[in-house]
Design a protein around this motif. Structure first.
Motif, PDB file in Angstrom:
ATOM      1  N   ILE A  77       2.586  20.544  -2.376  1.00  0.00           N
ATOM      2  CA  ILE A  77       1.797  21.567  -1.704  1.00  0.00           C
ATOM      3  C   ILE A  77       2.670  22.570  -0.953  1.00  0.00           C
ATOM      4  O   ILE A  77       2.326  23.740  -0.821  1.00  0.00           O
ATOM      5  CB  ILE A  77       0.755  20.918  -0.765  1.00  0.00           C
ATOM      6  N   THR A  78       3.836  22.122  -0.481  1.00  0.00           N
ATOM      7  CA  THR A  78       4.742  23.055   0.196  1.00  0.00           C
ATOM      8  C   THR A  78       5.554  23.889  -0.791  1.00  0.00           C
ATOM      9  O   THR A  78       6.155  24.897  -0.403  1.00  0.00           O
ATOM     10  CB  THR A  78       5.691  22.304   1.140  1.00  0.00           C
ATOM     11  N   SER A  79       5.576  23.480  -2.055  1.00  0.00           N
ATOM     12  CA  SER A  79       6.308  24.264  -3.061  1.00  0.00           C
ATOM     13  C   SER A  79       5.428  25.325  -3.715  1.00  0.00           C
ATOM     14  O   SER A  79       5.931  26.231  -4.376  1.00  0.00           O
ATOM     15  CB  SER A  79       6.867  23.335  -4.152  1.00  0.00           C
ATOM     16  N   GLU A  80       4.116  25.228  -3.536  1.00  0.00           N
ATOM     17  CA  GLU A  80       3.195  26.200  -4.123  1.00  0.00           C
ATOM     18  C   GLU A  80       3.320  27.560  -3.424  1.00  0.00           C
ATOM     19  O   GLU A  80       3.533  27.625  -2.215  1.00  0.00           O
ATOM     20  CB  GLU A  80       1.751  25.712  -3.999  1.00  0.00           C
ATOM     21  N   SER A 122       0.822  -1.209   0.000  1.00  0.00           N
ATOM     22  CA  SER A 122       0.000   0.000   0.000  1.00  0.00           C
ATOM     23  C   SER A 122       0.852   1.253   0.000  1.00  0.00           C
ATOM     24  O   SER A 122       0.361   2.342  -0.264  1.00  0.00           O
ATOM     25  CB  SER A 122      -0.928   0.014   1.223  1.00  0.00           C
ATOM     26  N   ALA A 123       2.153   1.108   0.281  1.00  0.00           N
ATOM     27  CA  ALA A 123       3.030   2.277   0.200  1.00  0.00           C
ATOM     28  C   ALA A 123       3.175   2.743  -1.232  1.00  0.00           C
ATOM     29  O   ALA A 123       3.614   3.857  -1.490  1.00  0.00           O
ATOM     30  CB  ALA A 123       4.397   1.937   0.777  1.00  0.00           C
ATOM     31  N   HIS A 124       2.813   1.883  -2.187  1.00  0.00           N
ATOM     32  CA  HIS A 124       2.945   2.243  -3.593  1.00  0.00           C
ATOM     33  C   HIS A 124       1.594   2.562  -4.222  1.00  0.00           C
ATOM     34  O   HIS A 124       1.467   2.630  -5.435  1.00  0.00           O
ATOM     35  CB  HIS A 124       3.611   1.091  -4.351  1.00  0.00           C
ATOM     36  N   ARG A 125       0.578   2.760  -3.392  1.00  0.00           N
ATOM     37  CA  ARG A 125      -0.746   3.052  -3.918  1.00  0.00           C
ATOM     38  C   ARG A 125      -0.796   4.456  -4.511  1.00  0.00           C
ATOM     39  O   ARG A 125       0.050   5.301  -4.219  1.00  0.00           O
ATOM     40  CB  ARG A 125      -1.780   2.921  -2.800  1.00  0.00           C
ATOM     41  N   ASN A 126      -1.828   4.699  -5.314  1.00  0.00           N
ATOM     42  CA  ASN A 126      -1.999   6.009  -5.940  1.00  0.00           C
ATOM     43  C   ASN A 126      -3.047   6.855  -5.231  1.00  0.00           C
ATOM     44  O   ASN A 126      -3.220   8.020  -5.574  1.00  0.00           O
ATOM     45  CB  ASN A 126      -2.398   5.843  -7.414  1.00  0.00           C
ATOM     46  N   ARG A 127      -3.775   6.269  -4.268  1.00  0.00           N
ATOM     47  CA  ARG A 127      -4.814   7.023  -3.575  1.00  0.00           C
ATOM     48  C   ARG A 127      -4.205   7.829  -2.429  1.00  0.00           C
ATOM     49  O   ARG A 127      -3.321   7.343  -1.719  1.00  0.00           O
ATOM     50  CB  ARG A 127      -5.881   6.087  -3.022  1.00  0.00           C
ATOM     51  N   ILE A 128      -4.708   9.039  -2.254  1.00  0.00           N
ATOM     52  CA  ILE A 128      -4.307   9.849  -1.101  1.00  0.00           C
ATOM     53  C   ILE A 128      -5.552  10.498  -0.521  1.00  0.00           C
ATOM     54  O   ILE A 128      -6.342  11.113  -1.235  1.00  0.00           O
ATOM     55  CB  ILE A 128      -3.244  10.913  -1.477  1.00  0.00           C
ATOM     56  N   ARG A 150       4.381  11.583  11.085  1.00  0.00           N
ATOM     57  CA  ARG A 150       5.685  11.521  10.428  1.00  0.00           C
ATOM     58  C   ARG A 150       5.847  10.274   9.567  1.00  0.00           C
ATOM     59  O   ARG A 150       6.477  10.322   8.500  1.00  0.00           O
ATOM     60  CB  ARG A 150       6.783  11.603  11.484  1.00  0.00           C
ATOM     61  N   ALA A 151       5.259   9.173   9.987  1.00  0.00           N
ATOM     62  CA  ALA A 151       5.407   7.932   9.227  1.00  0.00           C
ATOM     63  C   ALA A 151       4.696   7.997   7.878  1.00  0.00           C
ATOM     64  O   ALA A 151       5.073   7.294   6.946  1.00  0.00           O
ATOM     65  CB  ALA A 151       4.868   6.749  10.035  1.00  0.00           C
ATOM     66  N   HIS A 152       3.674   8.841   7.750  1.00  0.00           N
ATOM     67  CA  HIS A 152       2.914   8.895   6.501  1.00  0.00           C
ATOM     68  C   HIS A 152       3.741   9.405   5.334  1.00  0.00           C
ATOM     69  O   HIS A 152       3.455   9.084   4.174  1.00  0.00           O
ATOM     70  CB  HIS A 152       1.675   9.774   6.681  1.00  0.00           C
ATOM     71  N   ARG A 153       4.739  10.217   5.622  1.00  0.00           N
ATOM     72  CA  ARG A 153       5.543  10.770   4.527  1.00  0.00           C
ATOM     73  C   ARG A 153       6.339   9.675   3.808  1.00  0.00           C
ATOM     74  O   ARG A 153       6.806   9.883   2.686  1.00  0.00           O
ATOM     75  CB  ARG A 153       6.488  11.854   5.053  1.00  0.00           C
ATOM     76  N   ARG A 154       6.474   8.516   4.417  1.00  0.00           N
ATOM     77  CA  ARG A 154       7.215   7.440   3.773  1.00  0.00           C
ATOM     78  C   ARG A 154       6.402   6.761   2.666  1.00  0.00           C
ATOM     79  O   ARG A 154       6.928   5.958   1.914  1.00  0.00           O
ATOM     80  CB  ARG A 154       7.630   6.404   4.807  1.00  0.00           C
ATOM     81  N   ILE A 155       5.105   7.083   2.575  1.00  0.00           N
ATOM     82  CA  ILE A 155       4.277   6.561   1.489  1.00  0.00           C
ATOM     83  C   ILE A 155       4.507   7.453   0.273  1.00  0.00           C
ATOM     84  O   ILE A 155       4.357   8.673   0.347  1.00  0.00           O
ATOM     85  CB  ILE A 155       2.799   6.545   1.891  1.00  0.00           C
ATOM     86  N   GLY A 156       4.846   6.839  -0.842  1.00  0.00           N
ATOM     87  CA  GLY A 156       5.285   7.589  -2.014  1.00  0.00           C
ATOM     88  C   GLY A 156       4.351   8.693  -2.447  1.00  0.00           C
ATOM     89  O   GLY A 156       4.760   9.856  -2.628  1.00  0.00           O
ATOM     90  N   ILE A 157       3.062   8.401  -2.635  1.00  0.00           N
ATOM     91  CA  ILE A 157       2.130   9.404  -3.138  1.00  0.00           C
ATOM     92  C   ILE A 157       1.915  10.516  -2.121  1.00  0.00           C
ATOM     93  O   ILE A 157       1.713  11.676  -2.480  1.00  0.00           O
ATOM     94  CB  ILE A 157       0.782   8.746  -3.529  1.00  0.00           C
ATOM     95  N   VAL A 158       1.965  10.171  -0.828  1.00  0.00           N
ATOM     96  CA  VAL A 158       1.821  11.182   0.230  1.00  0.00           C
ATOM     97  C   VAL A 158       3.021  12.122   0.216  1.00  0.00           C
ATOM     98  O   VAL A 158       2.873  13.352   0.303  1.00  0.00           O
ATOM     99  CB  VAL A 158       1.663  10.521   1.606  1.00  0.00           C
ATOM    100  N   ALA A 159       4.231  11.558   0.077  1.00  0.00           N
ATOM    101  CA  ALA A 159       5.435  12.389   0.012  1.00  0.00           C
ATOM    102  C   ALA A 159       5.371  13.327  -1.190  1.00  0.00           C
ATOM    103  O   ALA A 159       5.747  14.506  -1.100  1.00  0.00           O
ATOM    104  CB  ALA A 159       6.675  11.516  -0.056  1.00  0.00           C
ATOM    105  N   SER A 160       4.891  12.818  -2.328  1.00  0.00           N
ATOM    106  CA  SER A 160       4.788  13.647  -3.528  1.00  0.00           C
ATOM    107  C   SER A 160       3.800  14.791  -3.320  1.00  0.00           C
ATOM    108  O   SER A 160       4.056  15.931  -3.734  1.00  0.00           O
ATOM    109  CB  SER A 160       4.344  12.793  -4.724  1.00  0.00           C
TER     110      SER A 160
END
Length: 303
Positions: free
Chosen positions: A291-294, A89-95, A276-286
């Protein structure tokens, strides 16, 4: 090496810390309150510390319980992240995103296509809530909430400040010419920041307890309507105040810049919040990176 307490005892402890009593914790864990109490006793015996002060039917966590709860939460977050990894699920596309209604309508919705341009396969699930959700039970990956950065148990990032303008109806404006005049009128403020007017009044050199009366509102939109209707003086977001002042429905009796030099810590804003652990999920990190770059101060059509 210190032996770890049984997992059931830690689960019971964490449930009690979140729910505030044994009965509610037992309902969540689908066990009896007596079973929860036994697990807490077991944990206290294993650690040789008192975690809860029992005062009749009430319990209060001790200082050591509060300290331990931060590490237990982090541990369960790590467990959840590990399970997600081994089940792919760390590689899922849903966020799953939970957002303050104001931020959603004023800032986020019109910009979401930019994230989709970066990640065309992303499956965005957007919900709105005034208060911070329970990331576990509500199955939320990230949240965007209004406040003062008070969520110390989570990773946070300020997206945009939300400076306020003191506003009132044109009828009330004739009775307000100096800061001290504010204390003779009803003050309107959001329920999420009951001390917001206190911060403002202190900044203006006034005593907060001197206010005549206050009304709390669940959301910014309702408070804005209340201010326009003339029931009191409101603290309106600059982006809204500029529209209402131009339309003539509101007046800034002390000027648009009366609060311009407030302390940064006293200015609310919209924050990205996640375990903090959620950022390790790929789509969440992306999503977090995007959103922080906007630049949220730019109108969406300007970019």
């Amino acid at each position: 090496m210190t032996r770890l307490p049984p997992l059931n005892a830690l689960r019971a402890f964490w449930a009690v810390m979140r729910k505030g009593n044994f009965r509610a914790a037992a309902a969540e864990l689908l066990v009896s309150p007596q079973a929860v109490s036994q697990q807490i006793r077991l944990l206290e015996d294993r650690l040789e510390v008192t975690l809860f002060e029992r005062k009749g039917r009430r319990i209060e966590p001790t200082e050591r319980a509060i300290l331990l709860s931060h590490f237990v939460q982090a541990g369960f977050d790590e467990f959840a992240e590990g399970i997600q990894r081994v089940t792919n699920s760390a590689h899922r596309n849903r966020i799953n995103i939970n957002v303050s209604p104001y931020f959603a309508t004023r800032y986020l919705v019109e910009r979401l296509e930019r994230f989709r341009d970066r990640h065309p396969g992303a499956d965005l699930r957007l919900t709105t809530m005034i208060e911070l959700p329970d990331f576990a039970s509500d199955e939320v990956d990230v949240a965007i909430q209004w406040g003062f950065g008070q969520w110390t148990d989570f990773e946070t990032a300020l997206l945009i400040s939300d400076p306020k303008i003191i506003c009132c109806s044109p009828e009330l404006a004739g009775h307000i010419s100096a800061p001290q005049d504010l204390t003779r009128h009803r003050l309107l403020h959001p329920i999420l920041a009951q001390d917001l007017w206190a911060r403002v009044l202190r900044h203006l050199g006034l005593e907060p307890h001197g206010a005549a009366s206050e009304i709390q509102f669940q959301d910014a939109a309702t408070m804005r309507r209340g201010t326009i209707s003339g029931i009191g003086v409101g603290l309106i977001s600059r982006i809204d105040a500029e529209e209402d002042l131009k339309a003539g429905t509101l007046v800034a009796p002390l000027g648009m810049d009366a609060l311009a030099d407030m302390e940064v810590a006293d200015i609310p804003g919209f924050y990205l919040i996640l375990p903090r652990a959620h950022r390790r999920i790929g789509i969440v990190a992306s999503f977090c990176d995007w959103i922080t770059s906007e630049n949220w101060t730019d109108p969406p059509q300007a970019r």
